[in-house]
Design an enzyme around this catalytic site. Structure first.
Site, PDB file in Angstrom:
ATOM      1  N   HIS A  83     -13.188  24.899 -29.512  1.00 28.80           N
ATOM      2  CA  HIS A  83     -13.885  25.053 -30.784  1.00 28.80           C
ATOM      3  C   HIS A  83     -13.726  23.814 -31.665  1.00 28.80           C
ATOM      4  O   HIS A  83     -12.668  23.193 -31.692  1.00 28.80           O
ATOM      5  CB  HIS A  83     -13.292  26.224 -31.574  1.00 28.80           C
ATOM      6  CG  HIS A  83     -13.698  27.582 -31.100  1.00 28.80           C
ATOM      7  ND1 HIS A  83     -13.254  28.121 -29.917  1.00 28.80           N
ATOM      8  CD2 HIS A  83     -14.483  28.522 -31.684  1.00 28.80           C
ATOM      9  CE1 HIS A  83     -13.753  29.347 -29.779  1.00 28.80           C
ATOM     10  NE2 HIS A  83     -14.503  29.613 -30.842  1.00 28.80           N
ATOM     11  N   ASN A 114      -6.148  21.356 -26.647  1.00 34.73           N
ATOM     12  CA  ASN A 114      -6.750  22.485 -27.361  1.00 34.73           C
ATOM     13  C   ASN A 114      -5.726  23.550 -27.741  1.00 34.73           C
ATOM     14  O   ASN A 114      -5.643  23.967 -28.905  1.00 34.73           O
ATOM     15  CB  ASN A 114      -7.844  23.089 -26.468  1.00 34.73           C
ATOM     16  CG  ASN A 114      -8.528  24.283 -27.103  1.00 34.73           C
ATOM     17  OD1 ASN A 114      -8.802  24.293 -28.302  1.00 34.73           O
ATOM     18  ND2 ASN A 114      -8.805  25.292 -26.301  1.00 34.73           N
ATOM     19  N   ASP A 214     -10.335   5.659 -42.820  1.00 32.94           N
ATOM     20  CA  ASP A 214     -10.949   4.357 -42.540  1.00 32.94           C
ATOM     21  C   ASP A 214     -10.977   4.061 -41.045  1.00 32.94           C
ATOM     22  O   ASP A 214     -11.966   3.538 -40.523  1.00 32.94           O
ATOM     23  CB  ASP A 214     -10.181   3.237 -43.257  1.00 32.94           C
ATOM     24  CG  ASP A 214     -10.538   3.117 -44.731  1.00 32.94           C
ATOM     25  OD1 ASP A 214     -11.576   3.657 -45.147  1.00 32.94           O
ATOM     26  OD2 ASP A 214      -9.765   2.471 -45.466  1.00 32.94           O
ATOM     27  N   GLU A 217     -13.611   6.152 -39.355  1.00 33.32           N
ATOM     28  CA  GLU A 217     -14.928   5.602 -39.676  1.00 33.32           C
ATOM     29  C   GLU A 217     -15.220   4.353 -38.856  1.00 33.32           C
ATOM     30  O   GLU A 217     -16.344   4.154 -38.377  1.00 33.32           O
ATOM     31  CB  GLU A 217     -15.005   5.287 -41.169  1.00 33.32           C
ATOM     32  CG  GLU A 217     -15.068   6.514 -42.057  1.00 33.32           C
ATOM     33  CD  GLU A 217     -15.176   6.165 -43.526  1.00 33.32           C
ATOM     34  OE1 GLU A 217     -15.745   6.979 -44.277  1.00 33.32           O
ATOM     35  OE2 GLU A 217     -14.688   5.086 -43.926  1.00 33.32           O
ATOM     36  N   GLN A 233     -12.840   7.082 -52.778  1.00 35.07           N
ATOM     37  CA  GLN A 233     -12.868   6.895 -51.325  1.00 35.07           C
ATOM     38  C   GLN A 233     -12.005   5.713 -50.896  1.00 35.07           C
ATOM     39  O   GLN A 233     -11.264   5.801 -49.908  1.00 35.07           O
ATOM     40  CB  GLN A 233     -14.298   6.663 -50.842  1.00 35.07           C
ATOM     41  CG  GLN A 233     -15.200   7.871 -50.866  1.00 35.07           C
ATOM     42  CD  GLN A 233     -16.528   7.563 -50.210  1.00 35.07           C
ATOM     43  OE1 GLN A 233     -16.604   7.189 -49.035  1.00 35.07           O
ATOM     44  NE2 GLN A 233     -17.604   7.693 -50.969  1.00 35.07           N
ATOM     45  N   GLU A 237      -9.088   7.028 -48.397  1.00 39.38           N
ATOM     46  CA  GLU A 237      -9.465   6.819 -46.997  1.00 39.38           C
ATOM     47  C   GLU A 237      -8.599   5.784 -46.301  1.00 39.38           C
ATOM     48  O   GLU A 237      -8.594   5.707 -45.072  1.00 39.38           O
ATOM     49  CB  GLU A 237     -10.944   6.436 -46.906  1.00 39.38           C
ATOM     50  CG  GLU A 237     -11.868   7.567 -47.312  1.00 39.38           C
ATOM     51  CD  GLU A 237     -13.335   7.258 -47.087  1.00 39.38           C
ATOM     52  OE1 GLU A 237     -13.642   6.112 -46.665  1.00 39.38           O
ATOM     53  OE2 GLU A 237     -14.168   8.153 -47.309  1.00 39.38           O
TER      54      GLU A 237
END
Length: 246
Positions: A83, A114, A214, A217, A233, A237
């Protein structure tokens, strides 16, 4: 907290197709057969006493003509139907719990990844909610090739229709219960970012896999938490959480 990949519900956008459900939102990749990311909100109103439904099934809301991954697509692959939005985060009603078992909410996940590492993080997340917090979560995956219970690197399953990601990540934004949530996030807000290899030899301590938003991203090209002011941010981040893990 934002749309990380600027997903849209245009069928032409088959690598980044936006699906909005009552229980969670997601970006779906038709050719990988898995979501790019899933985003949801968790507070005490979502948690009840409903039993886990275990009704894994194809998502018939996918556009016509798209391949629908089904409940048996992961069978004998050495990977769990993992999930993104957890079943235990949605136990207020039977219908709400059942929605988490759509295969568009699943990735092929190494069993220990998991059932141990991510399960512990999910349990810790709900303990924060029981402690009076609400949480915004984004979970995703990227790359190709994981190692499941059979050993050896596996890039795809289901006759090539489902990609096995190499990395599994999650970002949590933790706030005390309240209103105007995005406006309450500041430079002191606790953010947990985790990025794990999708391998069965993974350690159980999820805290060992903490990273920064970061860094996630940079690896994905996404703009996470984009609805927050840029000044906020830039601070939160860059941080790597060092708070408690249980």
């Amino acid at each position: 907290m934002g749309n990380p990949s600027n997903a849209t519900n245009s069928t032409a956008n088959f690598t980044n197709y936006l699906m909005q459900k009552n229980e969670y939102d997601l970006s779906y990749h038709r050719d990988r057969g898995i979501p790019n990311w899933v985003s949801w909100h968790l507070d005490r109103t979502w948690i009840g006493s409903v039993q886990r439904q275990d009704d894994f099934r194809a998502d018939n809301t996918l556009p016509a003509g798209w391949y629908q991954v089904n409940q048996s697509s992961y069978t004998s692959s050495g990977f769990d139907r993992g999930h993104n939005c957890p079943s235990a985060d949605r136990t207020s009603t039977t219908a709400v719990n059942s929605a988490t078992f759509l295969m568009t909410n699943m990735i092929p996940q190494a069993p220990n990844n998991n059932q141990k590492t991510w399960a512990d993080l999910e349990n810790y997340t709900r303990s924060l909610v029981y402690g009076g917090n609400e949480i915004y979560l984004i979970m995703g995956s990227y790359g190709e090739g994981g190692i499941g219970s059979k050993g050896g690197l596996t890039k795809t399953i289901n006759n090539g229709k489902v990609t096995v990601p190499s990395q599994v990540w999650k970002v949590l934004v933790i706030l005390p219960e309240g209103n105007g949530d995005a406006n309450r996030v500041d430079s002191n807000t606790r953010i947990i970012a985790v990025n794990t290899p999708n391998v069965n030899s993974i350690g159980q301590n999820w805290g060992a896999y903490r990273t920064s938003v970061d860094a996630i991203e940079a690896a994905t090209g996404y703009n996470l938490l984009s609805n927050l002011p840029a000044s906020v941010q830039s601070v939160i981040e860059a941080k790597i959480d060092n708070g408690p893990t249980n």
